[in-house]
Design an enzyme around this catalytic site. Structure first.
Site, PDB file in Angstrom:
ATOM      1  N   GLY A 165     -17.412  -6.945 -35.369  1.00  0.00           N
ATOM      2  CA  GLY A 165     -18.242  -7.299 -34.116  1.00  0.00           C
ATOM      3  C   GLY A 165     -18.827  -8.054 -33.575  1.00  0.00           C
ATOM      4  N   ARG A 193     -12.462 -17.414 -40.932  1.00  0.00           N
ATOM      5  CA  ARG A 193     -13.829 -15.787 -41.024  1.00  0.00           C
ATOM      6  C   ARG A 193     -14.004 -15.787 -42.626  1.00  0.00           C
ATOM      7  NH1 ARG A 193     -18.728 -14.154 -40.194  1.00  0.00           N
ATOM      8  NH2 ARG A 193     -18.818 -11.765 -40.518  1.00  0.00           N
ATOM      9  N   ILE A 219      -5.711  -0.173  -3.998  1.00  0.00           N
ATOM     10  CA  ILE A 219      -4.608  -1.482  -3.831  1.00  0.00           C
ATOM     11  C   ILE A 219      -5.388  -2.812  -3.694  1.00  0.00           C
ATOM     12  CG2 ILE A 219      -3.475  -2.141  -1.911  1.00  0.00           C
ATOM     13  CD1 ILE A 219      -2.707   0.539  -2.411  1.00  0.00           C
ATOM     14  N   THR A 220      -4.192  -3.977  -4.572  1.00  0.00           N
ATOM     15  CA  THR A 220      -4.125  -4.539  -4.736  1.00  0.00           C
ATOM     16  C   THR A 220      -4.602  -5.733  -3.747  1.00  0.00           C
ATOM     17  OG1 THR A 220      -3.410  -4.028  -7.325  1.00  0.00           O
ATOM     18  CG2 THR A 220      -3.799  -6.719  -6.772  1.00  0.00           C
ATOM     19  N   GLU A 276       8.106  -4.134 -10.480  1.00  0.00           N
ATOM     20  CA  GLU A 276       7.065  -4.225 -10.740  1.00  0.00           C
ATOM     21  C   GLU A 276       6.733  -3.981 -12.576  1.00  0.00           C
ATOM     22  OE1 GLU A 276       2.393  -2.160  -9.000  1.00  0.00           O
ATOM     23  OE2 GLU A 276       4.899  -1.073  -9.110  1.00  0.00           O
ATOM     24  N   ARG A 296       5.713  17.242   2.466  1.00  0.00           N
ATOM     25  CA  ARG A 296       6.966  16.866   1.213  1.00  0.00           C
ATOM     26  C   ARG A 296       7.767  15.850   1.674  1.00  0.00           C
ATOM     27  NH1 ARG A 296       4.959  16.510  -3.687  1.00  0.00           N
ATOM     28  NH2 ARG A 296       6.334  16.484  -5.449  1.00  0.00           N
ATOM     29  N   ALA A 320       0.923  -1.287  -0.218  1.00  0.00           N
ATOM     30  CA  ALA A 320      -0.187   0.123  -0.144  1.00  0.00           C
ATOM     31  C   ALA A 320       1.100   1.876   0.469  1.00  0.00           C
ATOM     32  CB  ALA A 320      -1.043   0.390   1.516  1.00  0.00           C
TER      33      ALA A 320
END
Length: 407
Positions: A365, A292, A174-175, A266, A198, A140
């Site tokens: 589509g 197709r 937060i995952t 990450e 800061r 977090a």
């Protein structure tokens, strides 16, 4: 490394079998949030012996630390992304990106931070159940008013109260947040002085589900990556003893450094996830183009369709080569610089999004219908341009890395 090894290919075949049996039949439930991803991950760990291998590796690591022995880094530092993990994660990402996000954040960021910065007692306390995925971790740092400016905009604070700390604030996006058993939290140390918020020191704490004052929200509804529970955390005056401070001293708990190390990990991971999405899009589009028909012949005969497929293949090769480079570096005990990791994240996430959107276009589509799955891949790919730091911020890191080099 210019190709997957025979062992990697064997793992890939087994993972694809697992996906067909255990993940694809549940994609709709995962995508609506009706089924959390955690039991699927635990089943994956059990099927491939990942939980047993992780527990054994952790035991050896902690035994060495207890005796003061040096860690053997000849085969890498243990934190890098090896070929087996890259294969597993990329294959699953092409089917359910959120499942990979759930395990990646728990192991790579949550457990990884504790492993890198915690004391021996803290590792013994939290890691055994995390590395086997019996418990789930969250990491977090992001807040409602501090996304890409993670440190400067941080408003979550801790203040000393005798030998303890009081934690107040909020984290968002937060995952694993709604379900996490263990949460690694970054907060500013408020010493009551005139230092601007800061510039205040950042400390890292480890929280546990059920603590008084910890509120874990329900999962948000999202555009993509919906199989990954994402939520908000509120810290309403949580009282923390010093053993919850990662490293257990303020001098060693440098939150900024540990977070920056995780940013690189990450962002390299995003390239692996992007590769999975690109490969799945290419597989689906190739099969569709062959079957197709338009004006009496398969659409694969048309040059514009061939151009789309060819561009997807170029993107696949480029992103795969980036992944191979990260695997080679990990095997040597090295990691990409933050600028290089940011470049990988920026390029691969844009490539995956472009490929996925072209896949929707190729399907016409049908591509707009959920049954054909490319619309899910397009939504998931877009999340990677924001996830782990927006791409606009990655550009800044790439440029700064270049300008910092000696002429």
């Amino acid at each position: 490394m210019i190709e997957w090894s025979e062992a990697d290919l064997a793992v890939r075949g087994a993972v694809r079998d697992f996906i067909e049996k255990e993940i694809r039949p549940h994609v709709d439930e995962l995508e609506t949030g009706a089924m959390p991803p955690y039991d699927i991950v635990r089943k994956l760990f059990g099927a491939f012996g990942i939980d047993a291998m992780a527990a054994d590796a952790l035991k050896k690591e902690l035994d060495r630390e207890r005796t003061g022995a040096q860690r053997d880094r000849s085969g890498g530092d243990g934190s890098g992304m090896g070929g087996m993990a890259a294969v597993v994660f990329s294959e699953i990402a092409g089917v359910s990106l959120g499942v990979v996000a759930a395990v990646g954040v728990s192991l790579g960021l949550g457990a990884g931070t504790i492993r890198a910065k915690g004391t021996l007692a803290q590792k013994e306390r939290w890691l055994p159940k995390l590395v086997t995925f019996e418990h789930v971790a969250a990491w977090a740092i992001t807040e409602p008013e501090s996304g890409s400016d993670a440190f400067g905009g941080m408003r979550t604070t801790v203040r000393r109260d005798g030998d303890e700390y009081i934690l107040k604030g909020r984290k968002t996006f937060i995952t694993n947040g709604p379900d996490a058993d263990v949460i690694v939290v970054y907060a500013k140390l408020d010493e009551g002085d005139d230092t601007p918020l800061r510039d205040k020191k950042v400390l890292t704490f480890v929280l546990e589900k059920g603590m008084p004052g910890l509120i874990q929200s329900k999962a948000f509804k999202k555009m993509g990556m919906m199989s990954s529970p994402t939520g908000e955390l509120t810290f309403d005056g949580i009282r923390l003893s010093r053993d919850h401070l990662l490293g257990e001293t303020e001098d060693t708990s440098d939150g900024r450094d540990s977070a920056r190390e995780n940013f690189g990990t990450e962002r390299v991971g995003v390239a692996i996830l992007s590769l999975g999405i690109i490969e799945e899009c290419l597989r689906l589009c190739t099969d569709y183009a062959r079957s197709r028909e338009l004006w009496g012949k398969p659409i694969s005969d048309f040059q514009l369709i061939q151009l789309k497929l060819a561009k997807m293949e170029v993107a696949r090769i480029n992103v795969r080569n980036m992944v191979f480079r990260s695997i080679e570096m990990a095997a040597q005990g090295r990691s990409p610089s933050l600028g290089e990791a940011s470049a990988m994240k920026w390029y691969s996430s844009e490539a995956a999004t472009e490929v996925a959107m072209e896949a929707v276009q190729l399907f016409g589509g049908n591509g707009y219908m959920a049954e054909y799955r490319v619309e899910q891949l397009a939504r998931d790919a877009k999340s990677l341009m924001i996830y782990a730091g927006s791409n606009e911020v990655q550009i800044t890191h790439v440029a700064k890395g270049l300008l910092a080099q000696a002429p």
